[in-house]
Write an enzyme that holds these catalytic residues in place. Structure first.
Site, mmCIF file in Angstrom:
data_model
loop_
_atom_site.group_PDB
_atom_site.id
_atom_site.type_symbol
_atom_site.label_atom_id
_atom_site.label_comp_id
_atom_site.label_asym_id
_atom_site.label_seq_id
_atom_site.Cartn_x
_atom_site.Cartn_y
_atom_site.Cartn_z
ATOM 1 N N LYS A 1 1.616 3.575 2.213
ATOM 2 C CA LYS A 1 2.488 3.721 3.381
ATOM 3 C C LYS A 1 3.637 2.726 3.327
ATOM 4 O O LYS A 1 4.796 3.060 3.595
ATOM 5 C CB LYS A 1 1.676 3.540 4.666
ATOM 6 N N GLU A 2 3.331 1.469 2.990
ATOM 7 C CA GLU A 2 4.362 0.440 2.894
ATOM 8 C C GLU A 2 5.354 0.754 1.783
ATOM 9 O O GLU A 2 6.555 0.498 1.918
ATOM 10 C CB GLU A 2 3.711 -0.921 2.663
ATOM 11 N N ASP B 1 -5.213 -8.495 0.805
ATOM 12 C CA ASP B 1 -5.190 -9.943 0.569
ATOM 13 C C ASP B 1 -5.892 -10.276 -0.746
ATOM 14 O O ASP B 1 -5.439 -11.115 -1.521
ATOM 15 C CB ASP B 1 -5.890 -10.687 1.707
ATOM 16 N N ASN C 1 0.858 -1.180 0.000
ATOM 17 C CA ASN C 1 0.000 0.000 0.000
ATOM 18 C C ASN C 1 0.899 1.237 0.000
ATOM 19 O O ASN C 1 2.132 1.130 0.025
ATOM 20 C CB ASN C 1 -0.997 -0.012 1.164
#
Length: 334
Positions: free
Chosen positions: A208-209, A283, A206
């Site tokens: 942020k990741e 997921d 995502n």
């Protein structure tokens, strides 16, 4: 980005796809009720319980998504020698998911997340879990099971929830086994979790990741998507670091930023009509995209199909999955 007839052709091939999922297995419990008053003991709502549900969570939700989409799935991970671990193994088996890669670790507590919901809103979440270091005791045995579990699969998904299973030892064993067998690997990473990993087919962080993995500070996503934003640089750094063929950065209500190797990156808008719960949407994205790639989709086709699947699940309450019929209907309606 994809015609419905072409999407239907790819989705129909999902039944021939078998994916293995390596990661942090959890048990998700849901307590549903209604709120009519505030507690006299503290300023908190009183939830009158009406029903409860238990289902596989964490990396097991990727496997559930594979099964819901019509494919076959195997899990590789750790559970404790406890009631929650036995419940999780039973639920996985009942869902038709292979559990030969399930390793019981006596010194580990099975991770359980209990969510209390009222009127379609989450009131509180209660977590029971050990620190990530506790998983290290079972990783060596888990790594030893990899080769046997990977036999006959069409792809491996590494699903990191930061609970300790996705460590360097497990990564090295998985990448080595997959390279030897010619099995493509997809990664759904966890922020603040540094791992040496390369040669991926797919990566789905995502925003942020992605910022964290690129060692760049988190800023406003709308700015980074603007012509002066950093998204191309973030994508370039991650493509180089992970050696991935396809990078999909999920952006919540802003859709996805997709960067196929050798092609121009682009943003695609979200397909969600309404957003009730984003739990487990990542997921769904990696499960659907990996299945689509295994079924012969191009990089952009796989990202488009996964985007539609994510739009379906965020319109449901709780950690959810998407069926082939729901996926096809979403694509046709657009």
């Amino acid at each position: 980005m994809i015609e419905s007839a072409r999407a239907k052709e790819i989705i129909e091939r999902f039944r021939d796809v078998h994916l293995a999922v390596l990661g942090d297995l959890m048990l998700d419990r849901y307590v549903y009720g209604v709120v009519n008053r505030i507690s006299p003991e503290a300023p908190v709502p009183v939830v009158h319980v009406r029903s409860e549900k238990t289902q596989p969570g964490g990396s097991a939700n990727v496997a559930l998504n594979v099964r819901s989409l019509g494919g076959r799935a195997s899990v590789i991970g750790l559970v404790g020698d406890d009631a929650a671990g036995r419940d999780l193994a039973r639920l996985l088996s009942e869902a038709g998911i292979r559990i030969e890669g399930l390793t019981v670790c006596g010194g580990l507590q099975t991770t359980v997340k209990t969510r209390v919901l009222a009127d379609r809103q989450q009131i509180v979440r209660v977590d029971r879990e050990d620190p990530p270091e506790a998983a290290l005791a079972g990783v060596a045995e888990l790594a030893g099971r990899l080769a046997g579990v990977l036999g006959g699969v069409h792809g491996l998904v590494i699903e990191d929830y930061g609970k300790g299973v996705v460590c360097q030892q497990a990564i090295d064993a998985a990448l080595g086994a997959c390279a030897a067998a010619g099995i493509p690997v997809g990664l759904d990473p966890k922020d603040m979790h540094e791992l040496r990993i390369s040669g991926l087919k797919l990566a789905t962080p995502n925003y942020k990741e992605a910022c964290d993995a690129a060692d760049m500070p988190l800023r406003d996503v709308e700015f980074d998507l603007s012509p002066k934003g950093r998204m191309p640089r973030i994508a370039e750094k991650l493509m180089q670091a992970w050696g991935t063929e396809l990078l999909v950065i999920t952006l919540g209500p802003h859709g996805m930023y997709i960067a196929p190797r050798g092609e121009q990156p682009t943003q695609i808008p979200t397909k969600a009509r309404e957003v009730f719960d984003v739990s487990g949407a990542g997921d769904t994205v990696i499960a659907t995209a990996m299945m689509a790639l295994a079924a012969g989709a191009t990089h952009r086709e796989a990202a488009s199909i996964a985007n539609h699947a994510a739009g379906v699940v965020v319109g449901k309450v709780g950690t959810a999955t998407c069926s082939p019929d729901e996926l096809i209907a979403s694509i046709r309606s657009r």
